[in-house]
Design an enzyme around this catalytic site. Structure first.
Site, short mmCIF file in Angstrom:
data_model
loop_
_atom_site.label_atom_id
_atom_site.label_comp_id
_atom_site.label_asym_id
_atom_site.label_seq_id
_atom_site.Cartn_x
_atom_site.Cartn_y
_atom_site.Cartn_z
CE LYS A 32 46.38 -41.87 -25.73
NZ LYS A 32 45.13 -41.67 -25.32
CG ASN A 33 46.23 -39.82 -22.28
OD1 ASN A 33 45.71 -39.72 -23.52
ND2 ASN A 33 46.42 -40.62 -21.67
NE ARG A 103 36.09 -42.15 -20.40
CZ ARG A 103 34.81 -42.29 -20.19
NH1 ARG A 103 34.15 -43.02 -21.19
NH2 ARG A 103 34.48 -42.49 -19.03
CB CYS A 127 39.49 -48.38 -24.09
SG CYS A 127 40.64 -47.63 -25.23
NE ARG A 132 37.48 -45.28 -19.71
CZ ARG A 132 38.35 -44.74 -20.62
NH1 ARG A 132 38.39 -45.53 -21.69
NH2 ARG A 132 39.03 -43.81 -20.61
N PRO A 133 32.58 -44.36 -15.34
CG PRO A 133 32.48 -44.03 -13.16
CD PRO A 133 32.84 -44.99 -14.25
CB ILE A 134 32.01 -38.69 -16.70
CG1 ILE A 134 30.20 -38.56 -17.03
CG2 ILE A 134 32.61 -39.29 -17.69
CD1 ILE A 134 30.16 -37.53 -18.03
CG ASP A 135 30.91 -40.50 -10.60
OD1 ASP A 135 31.72 -41.32 -11.42
OD2 ASP A 135 30.81 -40.99 -9.42
CG ASP A 323 47.18 -45.40 -19.72
OD1 ASP A 323 46.27 -45.97 -19.32
OD2 ASP A 323 47.04 -43.91 -20.03
C1 EPZ Z 1 42.74 -41.11 -18.46
O1 EPZ Z 1 41.38 -41.74 -18.37
C2 EPZ Z 1 43.41 -41.38 -19.55
N1 EPZ Z 1 42.77 -40.93 -20.69
C3 EPZ Z 1 43.64 -43.01 -19.58
O2 EPZ Z 1 44.61 -43.32 -20.71
C4 EPZ Z 1 44.24 -43.62 -18.34
O3 EPZ Z 1 44.22 -44.95 -18.49
C5 EPZ Z 1 43.65 -42.99 -17.08
O4 EPZ Z 1 43.60 -41.54 -17.13
C6 EPZ Z 1 44.27 -43.25 -15.59
O5 EPZ Z 1 45.77 -42.85 -15.84
C7 EPZ Z 1 43.03 -39.79 -21.27
O6 EPZ Z 1 43.95 -38.99 -20.72
C8 EPZ Z 1 42.27 -39.41 -22.39
P1 EPZ Z 1 40.46 -41.53 -14.73
P2 EPZ Z 1 40.27 -41.22 -17.47
O7 EPZ Z 1 39.19 -40.71 -14.66
O8 EPZ Z 1 40.41 -39.49 -17.15
C9 EPZ Z 1 37.00 -43.86 -11.97
C10 EPZ Z 1 45.34 -44.33 -22.40
O9 EPZ Z 1 45.58 -45.70 -22.76
N2 EPZ Z 1 36.26 -42.68 -12.17
O10 EPZ Z 1 41.56 -41.20 -14.10
O11 EPZ Z 1 38.84 -41.30 -17.91
C11 EPZ Z 1 37.47 -44.78 -13.18
O12 EPZ Z 1 36.29 -45.58 -13.29
C12 EPZ Z 1 43.95 -44.08 -21.79
O13 EPZ Z 1 46.00 -43.40 -23.02
C13 EPZ Z 1 35.01 -42.68 -11.70
O14 EPZ Z 1 34.73 -43.47 -10.71
O15 EPZ Z 1 40.54 -41.92 -16.15
C14 EPZ Z 1 38.59 -45.34 -12.98
O16 EPZ Z 1 38.55 -46.50 -12.09
C15 EPZ Z 1 43.03 -45.32 -21.46
N3 EPZ Z 1 34.30 -41.55 -11.83
C16 EPZ Z 1 39.57 -44.27 -12.00
O17 EPZ Z 1 38.45 -43.42 -11.49
C17 EPZ Z 1 34.64 -40.60 -12.63
O18 EPZ Z 1 33.86 -39.41 -12.89
C18 EPZ Z 1 40.58 -43.45 -12.85
O19 EPZ Z 1 39.93 -42.99 -14.24
C19 EPZ Z 1 35.88 -40.75 -13.37
C20 EPZ Z 1 36.70 -41.59 -13.04
#
Ligand code: EPZ
Length: 446
Positions: A32-33, A103, A127, A132-135, A323
């Site tokens: 999926k991802n 997302r 979710c 869930r920031p995107i900074d 996950d």
């Molecule tokens: C991806 O989400 C996956 N989603 C998630 O899978 C998965 O849980 C996650 O990676 C971690 O493996 C997709 O691929 C669509 P991250 P993503 O950015 O990219 C922090 C599922 O069930 N962070 O790796 O959004 C954040 O808060 C889903 O299939 C910032 O602080 O996750 C978290 O604590 C749910 N600032 C950590 O980093 C940012 O700009 C990891 O998040 C981005 C993230």
């Protein structure tokens, strides 16, 4: 076809009569991802491409619809093969309701910046795992010269980015982020000069997105390591067929379903090294894990064998995947004594625990740690799938439970698990979809 008599546009649940050990063989679908990242990436290619092993799940359908809403032509060749022609894209704006359904719509920021030098995208939903920031995504774009990437410049939930042109940059990610790594990689592919992403995420789907882009003409090196180096190119010719990797999390979920029901299942079309964090823990707990080239068999020598408690901490790949955290907690419930699950990626990913408690689980959550006390059996109950993986965990518990369970909001599970009812039925599970009374929550996802 699954469940011909269920109307999936109305609320439905999974009805599961538990207690049947799963037995047999199943195939894992495309990731999926990886698919979500790759479909978004196809938007920035300059010619058509064909994708194989695309999972037949609703999140992917939404991503294809988003591409169509930009003007791309998406043709279904068969259930798992799609041809995307992005040359007809006529807008850099994606701000409608589809964006907040998944997302991964945030990948359109990097892809449209690369294609059009502009992107106007609504902030994604997601979710609820806490913040869930995107900074980090925005910081990466800013370092590559994009305007509009400061938090104060986000207007009514829309991010308006412009870059004419984007240039390569050294991007250090403070936190290992899957999304920020992919988004920075997308934008960098067509930026002028060289980009380095330092402290990059290393998940299998990062490598898959990079391999896809390279097969379209990009120059990306080091995907799967801490430092990804990208040399920008002005043109990505495309005209290539690419096959998506198997889904690590789907595979892990079936490994756990087999184990928790004390069954004997061989799971095919997976990459055993991707499963190592889970396989190692399951061996430690007493399960037999037999690896083939592209398969894993899960079983117990004797159903009465003791299952040992253990301690698990989630972390970015190659650590234990967050996950699979909820599903693994279900497995820990069946161990002797007390186990510990430390959620180290998301701030709040234990919302399913009260639901699991309705099925008899004995779990105490303190901040990011769940203390899991072993129980003899789960009991059937009516529960809510609070999100995709939480729902998958409840399915595992219900399969092992005495009696019948109803898992509401099952649509959330269908977003990420292809033909789950059909696959589990083929292993002997008694599971079906049933329509239930209305509820009116907004739905956004992974
Ligand atoms: C991806 O989400 C996956 N989603 C998630 O899978 C998965 O849980 C996650 O990676 C971690 O493996 C997709 O691929 C669509 P991250 P993503 O950015 O990219 C922090 C599922 O069930 N962070 O790796 O959004 C954040 O808060 C889903 O299939 C910032 O602080 O996750 C978290 O604590 C749910 N600032 C950590 O980093 C940012 O700009 C990891 O998040 C981005 C993230």
């Amino acid at each position: 076809m699954e469940d011909n008599n269920v109307n999936r546009s109305k609320p439905y649940a999974y009805e599961i009569e538990g207690g049947v050990p799963l037995r047999g063989d199943i195939d894992i679908s495309g990731s999926k991802n990886a698919a979500l990242g790759i479909i978004a990436a196809s938007v920035m290619v300059d010619g058509p491409c064909t994708l194989e092993n695309v999972p037949d799940i609703s999140d992917v359908k939404v991503m294809f619809d988003l591409c169509r809403s930009l003007g791309a032509i998406v043709d279904e060749i068969d259930t798992h093969t799609f041809r995307i022609d992005p040359t007809t894209i006529n807008t850099y704006k994606a701000s409608g309701p589809l964006v907040s359904k998944i997302r991964a719509s945030y990948y359109l920021m990097g892809a449209l910046l690369a294609r059009c030098g502009k992107a106007s995208i609504r902030l994604p939903g997601g979710c609820d795992f806490g913040q869930r920031p995107i900074d980090l995504h925005l910081k990466a774009f800013q370092l590559m010269g994009a305007k509009g990437a400061r938090p104060s410049e986000i207007n009514s939930g829309i991010v308006n980015l412009t870059a004419e042109p984007l240039h390569g940059a050294k991007i250090y990610l403070d936190i290992v982020s899957v999304g920020a790594t992919i988004n920075a990689m997308l934008a960098a592919c067509k930026a002028e000069g060289r980009t380095e992403i330092i402290n990059a995420a290393k998940e299998p789907h990062i490598v898959d997105v990079a391999n896809f882009l390279n097969s379209m003409g990009a120059h990306i090196k080091g995907a799967g390591t801490d430092i990804i180096k990208i040399t920008g190119v002005p043109f990505l010719p495309g005209n290539f067929t690419y096959s998506i990797i198997p889904d690590q999390i789907e595979a892990g979920t079936y490994m756990i379903a087999a184990a928790v029901t004390k069954g004997d299942v061989t799971i095919h079309n997976l990459i055993p090294t991707h499963m190592e964090p889970l396989s190692a823990k399951m061996r430690e707990m007493g399960y037999q894990i037999e690896e083939g080239d592209e398969s894993i068999r899960v079983y117990l020598n004797d159903p009465s064998d003791e299952i040992y408690s253990t301690s698990v901490k989630t972390s970015p790949y190659p650590g234990f995947p967050t996950d699979l955290q909820p599903q693994t907690v279900v497995l820990l419930c069946s161990a002797e004594g007390q186990s510990r699950m430390h959620e180290n990626v998301w701030q709040n990913r234990f919302q399913y625990v009260p639901e699991l408690a309705k099925m008899g689980a004995n779990i105490n959550v303190y901040e990011r740690i769940a203390w899991v006390n072993g129980i003899t059996r789960f009991m059937g109950a009516t529960v809510e799938a609070t999100d995709l993986r939480a729902g998958a965990a409840l399915v595992c518990a219900a399969l092992a439970a005495d009696g019948t369970s109803y898992i509401n909001h099952a649509n959330r599970i269908d977003r990420g698990y292809e033909h789950i009812v059909q696959k589990l039925t083929s292993l002997g599970a008694k599971i079906k979809r049933v329509n239930i009374e209305e509820y009116s929550e907004e739905d956004t996802e992974a």
